[in-house]
Design an enzyme around this catalytic site. Sequence first.
Site: not given
Length: 318
Positions: A114, A36, A75, A145, A186, A11
């Site tokens: 990031a 992705g 990630s 995470y 999400r 994204f």
Amino acid sequence: MRLLITGGAGFIGSHLCDRFLRDGQRVVAMDNFITGSPDNIAHLAGNRQFEFIYHDVSNFIHVPGPVDAVLHFASPASPIDYLKYPIQTLKVGALGTHNALGLARAKGAGFLLASTSEVYGDPLVHPQSEAYAGNVDPVGPRGVYDEAKRFAEALVMAYHREHKMDTRIVRIFNTYGPRMRLDDGRVVPNFIGQAVRGESLTIYGDGTQTRCFQYIDDLVEGVVRLLHSDLVDPVNIGTTREICIRDFAEVVNRVAGNAAGTIYAEGLRIDGDPQTRKPDTTRARQTLGWQPQVALDAGLMRTIAYFRSLVLPGEAPG
Ligand code: NAD
Ligand code: UDP
């Protein structure tokens, strides 16, 4: 400049590819498509300034030719994704960051990591400034995470201090927009997918937990400014418009024109789901001159148009 963007088919990564190409840079995207999709970069096929390398960055990274900057965005990022891929998430945060730093060092390139607001965990300080060290449970479900990103930050700072590398760390707060996966779990794709299908929106818990949602273009602008700055310390990038999930659901329903309301799905809330989250963005404002430009309604309208085209093919994005 020739840039390597890991996670370039994700994204955020794909929007960064677009932006840097538009700015006249050459871009190498690297991805293994674990979360992705090739669809996110399909429009770049044939662009001579763009290259794609299919590779898992948790293994040694080889990129022929010069590289001026490495932006490490690979990630899993959605809680559902990193619960599904806990070991890959730890590996890409640790080994992937190590490999990406090693490549940057070998090429004499700059490096940008990031990172995430999740380094603050379920915060006990509000809003969260970069000085706050966080409240993370290493053995909770989100630990894979959060701790991977915390390790990654420590590794970046070690390379900066030990090898004098030129490094940056962006702590990204909730970001949304076109090219999120409809099924990534999400809240934004869940709510918009439900709204577009005319279903009730699923609120996890009692919906009093808060987040601040920034549109992708604002994040990309922050990353570009940070990369071109000399700021080695971490920088929060996110909006300060805090909204509880219950109210957010109402906004999505209103903007999407969905009359199906909301339902409460207590059991779907993941342990350790932060109760509050809001960045202190003083550093970004003062040192980068950055502040978000896209209002929530406007960003949601653009994102809804994108998801509508996925859910209801034939309806072009407006
Ligand atoms: P995403 O899942 O869409 O993108 C991640 C990309 O990384 C995917 O294309 C995936 O296939 C790729 N990837 C994962 N592991 C890999 C590996 N080992 N080798 C090669 N490629 C790999 O998620 P996103 O929202 O675009 O997140 C991108 C980055 O931004 C992540 O590092 C994430 O932690 C960070 N971030 C995002 C948000 C947000 O709100 N979107 C918030 C905080 C931090
Ligand atoms: N959430 C929700 N309904 C959904 C998906 C998520 O109420 O269908 C909640 C979730 O429990 C969390 C918030 O929305 O409190 C944001 O979740 P998301 O997965 O987007 O990311 P997080 O900010 O927790 O990393």
